[in-house]
Design an enzyme around this catalytic site. Sequence first.
Site, PDB file in Angstrom:
ATOM      1  N   SER A 139       0.854  -1.196   0.000  1.00 45.68           N
ATOM      2  CA  SER A 139       0.000   0.000   0.000  1.00 45.68           C
ATOM      3  C   SER A 139       0.884   1.238   0.000  1.00 45.68           C
ATOM      4  O   SER A 139       2.042   1.192   0.446  1.00 45.68           O
ATOM      5  CB  SER A 139      -0.859  -0.020   1.265  1.00 45.68           C
ATOM      6  N   TYR A 152      -0.922  -0.457  10.350  1.00 48.76           N
ATOM      7  CA  TYR A 152      -1.226  -0.988   9.008  1.00 48.76           C
ATOM      8  C   TYR A 152      -0.039  -0.738   8.069  1.00 48.76           C
ATOM      9  O   TYR A 152       0.473  -1.670   7.437  1.00 48.76           O
ATOM     10  CB  TYR A 152      -2.499  -0.324   8.461  1.00 48.76           C
TER      11      TYR A 152
HETATM   12  N1  LIG Z   1      -8.673  -1.218  -1.167  1.00 47.02           N
HETATM   13  C1  LIG Z   1      -7.659  -0.373  -1.039  1.00 47.02           C
HETATM   14  O1  LIG Z   1      -7.811   0.865  -1.149  1.00 47.02           O
HETATM   15  C2  LIG Z   1      -6.265  -0.889  -0.785  1.00 47.02           C
HETATM   16  C3  LIG Z   1      -5.180  -0.019  -0.932  1.00 47.02           C
HETATM   17  C4  LIG Z   1      -3.895  -0.495  -0.695  1.00 47.02           C
HETATM   18  C5  LIG Z   1      -3.689  -1.812  -0.332  1.00 47.02           C
HETATM   19  N2  LIG Z   1      -4.773  -2.633  -0.188  1.00 47.02           N
HETATM   20  C6  LIG Z   1      -4.506  -4.019   0.219  1.00 47.02           C
HETATM   21  O2  LIG Z   1      -5.090  -4.884  -0.732  1.00 47.02           O
HETATM   22  C7  LIG Z   1      -5.508  -6.090  -0.092  1.00 47.02           C
HETATM   23  C8  LIG Z   1      -6.971  -6.346  -0.425  1.00 47.02           C
HETATM   24  O3  LIG Z   1      -7.727  -5.211  -0.040  1.00 47.02           O
HETATM   25  P1  LIG Z   1      -9.280  -5.105  -0.387  1.00 47.02           P
HETATM   26  O4  LIG Z   1      -9.640  -3.680  -0.251  1.00 47.02           O
HETATM   27  O5  LIG Z   1      -9.556  -5.840  -1.639  1.00 47.02           O
HETATM   28  O6  LIG Z   1      -9.891  -5.906   0.858  1.00 47.02           O
HETATM   29  P2  LIG Z   1     -11.384  -6.406   1.161  1.00 47.02           P
HETATM   30  O7  LIG Z   1     -12.333  -5.985   0.112  1.00 47.02           O
HETATM   31  O8  LIG Z   1     -11.642  -6.004   2.585  1.00 47.02           O
HETATM   32  O9  LIG Z   1     -11.198  -7.989   1.121  1.00 47.02           O
HETATM   33  C9  LIG Z   1     -10.336  -8.583   2.060  1.00 47.02           C
HETATM   34  C10 LIG Z   1     -10.101 -10.026   1.720  1.00 47.02           C
HETATM   35  O10 LIG Z   1      -9.191 -10.555   2.715  1.00 47.02           O
HETATM   36  C11 LIG Z   1      -9.782 -11.666   3.353  1.00 47.02           C
HETATM   37  N3  LIG Z   1      -9.442 -11.692   4.771  1.00 47.02           N
HETATM   38  C12 LIG Z   1      -9.423 -10.664   5.642  1.00 47.02           C
HETATM   39  N4  LIG Z   1      -9.087 -11.086   6.869  1.00 47.02           N
HETATM   40  C13 LIG Z   1      -8.887 -12.427   6.769  1.00 47.02           C
HETATM   41  C14 LIG Z   1      -8.530 -13.450   7.690  1.00 47.02           C
HETATM   42  N5  LIG Z   1      -8.321 -13.211   8.994  1.00 47.02           N
HETATM   43  N6  LIG Z   1      -8.411 -14.713   7.238  1.00 47.02           N
HETATM   44  C15 LIG Z   1      -8.644 -14.986   5.941  1.00 47.02           C
HETATM   45  N7  LIG Z   1      -8.984 -14.079   5.026  1.00 47.02           N
HETATM   46  C16 LIG Z   1      -9.112 -12.809   5.431  1.00 47.02           C
HETATM   47  C17 LIG Z   1     -11.287 -11.513   3.139  1.00 47.02           C
HETATM   48  O11 LIG Z   1     -11.854 -12.795   3.114  1.00 47.02           O
HETATM   49  P3  LIG Z   1     -13.267 -13.176   3.820  1.00 47.02           P
HETATM   50  O12 LIG Z   1     -14.111 -11.946   3.815  1.00 47.02           O
HETATM   51  O13 LIG Z   1     -13.787 -14.303   2.986  1.00 47.02           O
HETATM   52  O14 LIG Z   1     -12.899 -13.603   5.176  1.00 47.02           O
HETATM   53  C18 LIG Z   1     -11.367 -10.851   1.779  1.00 47.02           C
HETATM   54  O15 LIG Z   1     -11.317 -11.805   0.760  1.00 47.02           O
HETATM   55  C19 LIG Z   1      -5.216  -5.901   1.395  1.00 47.02           C
HETATM   56  O16 LIG Z   1      -3.990  -6.488   1.711  1.00 47.02           O
HETATM   57  C20 LIG Z   1      -5.128  -4.404   1.549  1.00 47.02           C
HETATM   58  O17 LIG Z   1      -4.319  -4.021   2.630  1.00 47.02           O
HETATM   59  C21 LIG Z   1      -6.048  -2.212  -0.401  1.00 47.02           C
END
Ligand SMILES: NC(=O)c1ccc[n+]([C@@H]2O[C@H](COP(=O)([O-])OP(=O)(O)OC[C@H]3O[C@@H](n4cnc5c(N)ncnc54)[C@H](OP(=O)(O)O)[C@@H]3O)[C@@H](O)[C@H]2O)c1
Length: 258
Positions: A139, A152
């Site tokens: 990120s 984070y």
């Molecule tokens: N969205 C952004 O703006 C952004 C920016 C920079 C980096 N990121 C990074 O990109 C990645 C994905 O982000 P996102 O926004 O797509 O997230 P999201 O929509 O919240 O989805 C999170 C995913 O992670 C899984 N997860 C979370 N906690 C878990 C646990 N304890 N055990 C197993 N699975 C778990 C969830 O699975 P279940 O719901 O099935 O449990 C879900 O599939 C993350 O690493 C985040 O830090 C995101």
Amino acid sequence: MNSDLAHRTALVTGATAGIGRATALALAERGADVIVHGRDAERAAGTVARITALGGTARFEPADLSDPADVTRLAERAGDVDILVNNAGIFRFARTADTDQATFDAHVDVNLRAPYLLVQALTPGMAQRGRGAIVSISSGAATTPGTGTGIYGATKAALESLTRVWAAEFGPAGVRVNAVAAGPTRTEGTAAYGDAFEAAGKSVALQRLASADEIAAAVVFLCSEAAGYVNGHTLAALGGMPALGQGSPDGRSPAGTA
Ligand SMILES: NC(=O)c1ccc[n+]([C@@H]2O[C@H](COP(=O)([O-])OP(=O)(O)OC[C@H]3O[C@@H](n4cnc5c(N)ncnc54)[C@H](OP(=O)(O)O)[C@@H]3O)[C@@H](O)[C@H]2O)c1
């Protein structure tokens, strides 16, 4: 359709939503057999069904990544994996003074320890087969300070550091390790921020949020042979830094204020 990833098995953590689901679909479109990881069986079934509809192959493997024993079981059930995408992550923002120990531990456990354990468990097989690609989702918070992004961002900075170490350790065996630093991206996880999140999009040079597909495209590039000589790199899919103003000698301050 480019099927350059045919006969490759990809494990995508957190493939039930957001960036992980988009990555799972994009890898399947390129021919990879995908192991869809997450906790939510219903959402996982949705990802698997979409991959099947594309003519691809996918199966669901559940695991709670906050539990190290469950992470180890996931690696065992996954079997031979050619591509590992460490995508699953949590983000609960609070100033340091307001971050309790449970929140601290949850970030370290899911965002850092789980990828570490998966890499430990899956790289010996990759090394034996003489090939593999690992991509972790970082990120902008890893490098840009933000009020409330402390623990984070620290887990993401650690992941970027490990990316460089793992590239050095596993590169000789033909395993490439990279990361994608994602900018503000519309996902299920960020939906909770509502319209306020749009402002984060306005703060980058492109002046908009990323789609999950755009981040997935960067991940797939790093998994593919097109990135065959890219190792230990964090690709910035951050939408670009906006200029502060007219140029100045130090390259940072608006002219006339330096
Ligand atoms: N969205 C952004 O703006 C952004 C920016 C920079 C980096 N990121 C990074 O990109 C990645 C994905 O982000 P996102 O926004 O797509 O997230 P999201 O929509 O919240 O989805 C999170 C995913 O992670 C899984 N997860 C979370 N906690 C878990 C646990 N304890 N055990 C197993 N699975 C778990 C969830 O699975 P279940 O719901 O099935 O449990 C879900 O599939 C993350 O690493 C985040 O830090 C995101």
